[in-house]
Design a protein around this motif. Structure first.
Motif, PDB file in Angstrom:
ATOM      1  N   ASP A   1       0.794  -1.361  -0.292  1.00 59.91           N
ATOM      2  CA  ASP A   1      -0.650  -0.194  -0.319  1.00 59.91           C
ATOM      3  C   ASP A   1       1.090   1.764   0.085  1.00 59.91           C
ATOM      4  OD1 ASP A   1      -2.418  -1.606   0.703  1.00 59.91           O
ATOM      5  OD2 ASP A   1      -2.285  -1.710   1.846  1.00 59.91           O
ATOM      6  N   HIS A   2       0.138   2.476  -0.582  1.00 63.45           N
ATOM      7  CA  HIS A   2       0.776   3.999  -0.260  1.00 63.45           C
ATOM      8  C   HIS A   2       1.454   4.175   0.553  1.00 63.45           C
ATOM      9  CE1 HIS A   2       0.319   4.573  -4.769  1.00 63.45           C
ATOM     10  NE2 HIS A   2      -0.190   3.167  -4.785  1.00 63.45           N
ATOM     11  N   TYR A   3       1.563   5.380   1.278  1.00 68.59           N
ATOM     12  CA  TYR A   3       1.892   5.617   2.449  1.00 68.59           C
ATOM     13  C   TYR A   3       2.621   7.045   2.700  1.00 68.59           C
ATOM     14  CZ  TYR A   3       6.258   4.313   3.584  1.00 68.59           C
ATOM     15  OH  TYR A   3       7.749   3.563   3.049  1.00 68.59           O
ATOM     16  N   ASP A   4       2.478   7.719   4.294  1.00 71.26           N
ATOM     17  CA  ASP A   4       3.044   9.180   3.590  1.00 71.26           C
ATOM     18  C   ASP A   4       3.922   8.835   4.622  1.00 71.26           C
ATOM     19  OD1 ASP A   4       1.165  10.169   2.187  1.00 71.26           O
ATOM     20  OD2 ASP A   4      -0.001  10.667   3.319  1.00 71.26           O
ATOM     21  N   ASP A   5       5.573   9.309   5.070  1.00 74.81           N
ATOM     22  CA  ASP A   5       6.363   9.185   5.112  1.00 74.81           C
ATOM     23  C   ASP A   5       6.217  10.643   6.682  1.00 74.81           C
ATOM     24  OD1 ASP A   5       7.398  11.745   4.413  1.00 74.81           O
ATOM     25  OD2 ASP A   5       8.704  10.599   3.671  1.00 74.81           O
ATOM     26  N   GLY A   6       7.308  10.563   7.383  1.00 75.53           N
ATOM     27  CA  GLY A   6       6.938  11.567   8.512  1.00 75.53           C
ATOM     28  C   GLY A   6       7.011  13.285   8.220  1.00 75.53           C
TER      29      GLY A   6
END
Length: 703
Positions: free
Chosen positions: A107-112
């Protein structure tokens, strides 16, 4: 019982295949398969030696496995923590440890920092943005091997660049073909003007003016191979898979921009999936459904990693079909060394089924060999019928006609079929690993237990043997009988009626690598009696020549007359010195001739005996027997040895066969068992003739 060398080989080390292109917009990492490749090191191939005994064969793991295996590999759920998908480092660490969970990295995700992380924009620990730059080399690598090592991975490819004239392949001239065709049609070419203009007009993709902007493409094979095996195994997959696959894609690209169109479609699907934040598994499934190029990459990967033949279909115009495989040896001619691959269970024999006419390529099957199927005949026929190709019917007929007990030539003669077509069909079966070519099986030949058989597989093979031959002795008993002193195979059969069944048993055992033929090889052995006879003959000729020379050179001759005619040009001192020198040389030559004649007169006259090997004459004591290793390249003296033997045969047929067999078979390379097949002689007659030579040939038996 299915068998084959492919089952004996380990994973070739292929971990992924990637497609990278360069267009006017720059490089693009288009596609890779599998979606989440494993970075686990490839198992090192076992070498011939004690390493083979460290582990049981893989196929026996199912029988020996128990709950202890599960306990050793079980995860402690109380301490296991699922990696955080939002933690990029955690995902990487999880993948490096070899745990390829279907949900990790999907899946896609956003880092910090709020950056959008796309799962397919990273391959292993490398961003695809970096890989696409280094995997699109300059034109200097066009159609050359390109290899990049990023430990522990090796990236190997065969880059394809567009030509400087804007074409992917050199355009063939069509004018000569068109003019010939118009002449054949008696001037009916006027109606084709419009079509010819369309075909040869400017602005078509074939002319290279519009190719979608793609200037190069590159199908990269990513390998993970132990260091000590890199050179050999990389060269194998490069020559047989990588190079051929890239060339085929270049042909498809030249036909109708196949690679660019497929790449453009995949890149569009990836951009759309990125916007919609689609999972990696979903996107790859859609790509494999819609893109035939992606499907071809998948098929190549699956086939190569499973040591199978890859059948690839490229939906270009016209469509292109090709088959790719890493060649698997059908047999071994010698034991592998300590640093070579171990292939226990592979047939070991010196019989090479491939021959070439006058050393020219390509080689073809020997017409004196026979066909041995590597699986049940009905099963192979069913598989060929399911393929339903133009060759299906001829191949099935070839399988039904060819038997391991009859050579291809014998089958062609008895069944009234064309030999060339039969050999072509048989070679097709050999290429597709459905059969091998062997010397025809015969009850009068000798067979032994193969030194290369894999005894670890004996329990499982015994079960298959019992199913195939329920009334026969057990496989261990059968092999034990063959392990005794070698003798004709017909002696193992209880009666003549049992011979067909025992030949079927023999074919089964050879197919599984349990048995091999014990073949006979020979060299010409020259006994001291023959050596002395030729030596005496040569010295007699030398003595005769010396006498003739002495009698033809009296004190006054043409040379002396010429000297006298030039006497006015020399002073008395020079004439005297020259005369003295000539007299010394003549006297020395005369003394040498006399001494040589005396030595020759003291030599005993050679006496031809019925058995040269038992001649114990005193003058032969210090002469050792001599072996002619290569009758094709004999010296003058060696040719005299062969001729001296020929003089002793009174039967014209025996003498003729001696001179014929010497050059063709008595070289230690050609098996004597093949003489009857290659010379069209009866087996009994052949061995009867060979028995006349048993004293004067050195015989050796091996596989």
């Amino acid at each position: 019982m299915a068998t084959g060398a492919a089952a004996l080989l380990t994973n070739p080390g292929l971990v992924a295949i990637a497609l990278v292109i360069r267009s006017k917009d720059g490089p693009h990492f288009v596609f890779h398969y599998p979606a989440r490749p494993s970075n686990k090191p490839t198992q090192r191939e076992a070498r011939y030696g004690t390493e083979l005994d460290t582990e049981p064969p893989a196929e026996d793991d199912d029988y020996d496995s128990d709950d202890s295996d599960l306990e050793e590999n079980a995860l402690d759920l109380s301490t296991w923590k699922k990696p955080d998908l939002n933690d990029k480092g955690s995902v990487k660490a999880h993948q490096k440890n070899g745990h390829e969970d279907s949900t990790i990295g999907d899946d896609h995700y956003d880092d910090g920092d709020g950056k959008h992380i796309v799962p397919w924009e990273q391959l292993f620990e490398f961003p695809t943005a970096d890989l696409e730059s280094i995997l699109t080399p300059s034109r200097a690598f066009h159609k050359k091997k390109f290899e990049l090592s990023l430990d522990p991975l090796q990236f190997v490819t065969y880059p394809m660049h567009i030509r400087e004239d804007g074409l992917w392949k050199k355009k063939k001239s069509k004018r000569s073909k068109r003019s010939k065709k118009e002449e054949d049609d008696n001037g009916n070419g006027e109606g084709k003007t419009e079509d010819s203009k369309t075909a040869s007009g400017n602005g078509t993709p074939e002319d290279g003016e519009e190719h979608g902007g793609m200037t190069m493409f590159n199908v990269v094979f990513i390998l993970n191979i132990p260091k000590e095996e890199e050179d050999e195994r990389i060269q194998e997959i490069y020559e047989n898979i990588i190079k051929k696959f890239n060339k085929a894609l270049n042909h498809a690209q030249a036909s109708n921009d196949y690679v660019w169109k497929e790449s453009e479609m995949i890149l569009t699907m990836k951009d759309k999936a990125k916007e919609e934040r689609r999972p990696l598994s979903w996107l790859w499934g859609e790509i494999l459904i819609k893109s035939t190029l992606a499907g071809a990459i998948r098929d190549v990967y699956n086939s190569v990693t499973n040591n199978k033949i890859a059948t690839v279909h490229l939906a270009s115009k016209p469509p292109l079909d090709l088959s790719l495989q890493i060649p698997v040896p059908a047999y071994l001619t010698s034991y592998p060394g300590s640093d070579e691959r171990a292939m226990l269970g592979l047939i070991i024999t010196s019989a090479d089924p491939m021959v070439s006419d006058d050393g020219e390529e390509p080689a073809h099957l020997n017409k004196h060999f026979a066909l041995l199927l590597l699986d049940d005949e009905d099963k192979i026929i069913a598989e060929i019928q399911s393929d339903n190709t133009e060759l299906s019917a001829p191949l099935i007929e070839c399988i039904r006609l060819c038997k391991p007990t009859a050579s291809f030539l014998q089958v062609a003669q008895t069944q009234s079929v064309e030999l060339g077509g039969l050999l072509m069909l048989a070679q097709h079966l050999v290429y597709w690993r459905r059969a091998i070519a062997i010397p025809p099986l015969h009850a009068r030949e000798m067979y032994i237990v193969s030194p290369n058989c894999d005894s670890r597989r004996l329990p499982r093979a015994s079960i298959a043997w019992k199913k195939a031959f329920p009334l026969a002795p057990s496989l261990p008993s059968y092999l034990a009988a063959l392990s005794a002193a070698p003798r004709a195979y017909k002696t193992f059969s209880p009666s003549k009626n049992h011979r067909p069944t025992y030949l079927d048993m023999l074919a089964w055992a050879i197919r599984g690598g349990w048995v091999t033929q014990l073949r006979t090889f020979a060299w010409i052995l020259v006994w001291p009696e023959i050596l002395y006879e030729v030596q005496y003959q040569l010295k007699a000729e030398a003595v005769k020549k010396a006498k003739n020379k002495t009698s033809s050179e009296p004190g006054s001759g043409p040379n002396n007359e010429s000297d006298e005619s030039n006497s006015d040009k020399k002073n008395d001192t020079e004439k005297a010195a020259e005369k003295a020198r000539l007299e010394r040389l003549a006297k020395k030559a005369e003394e040498d001739a006399i001494d040589f004649a005396k030595d020759f007169a003291q030599m005993p006259t050679p006496v031809a005996t019925a058995n040269p090997s038992t001649n114990n004459a005193s003058h032969l004591d210090k002469i050792a027997p001599y072996i002619i290793k290569d009758p094709h390249k004999v010296s003058h003296e060696e040719s005299l040895y062969i001729a001296a033997y020929a003089k002793r045969f009174t039967d014209p047929k025996i003498k003729e066969c001696w001179l014929k067999f010497c050059a063709k078979y008595f070289n230690g390379k050609e098996a004597l068992e093949m003489i009857c097949l290659q010379e069209g002689m009866k087996r009994k007659e052949t061995w009867s003739i060979l028995m006349h030579f048993q004293e004067i040939i050195l015989v050796c038996k091996h596989w």
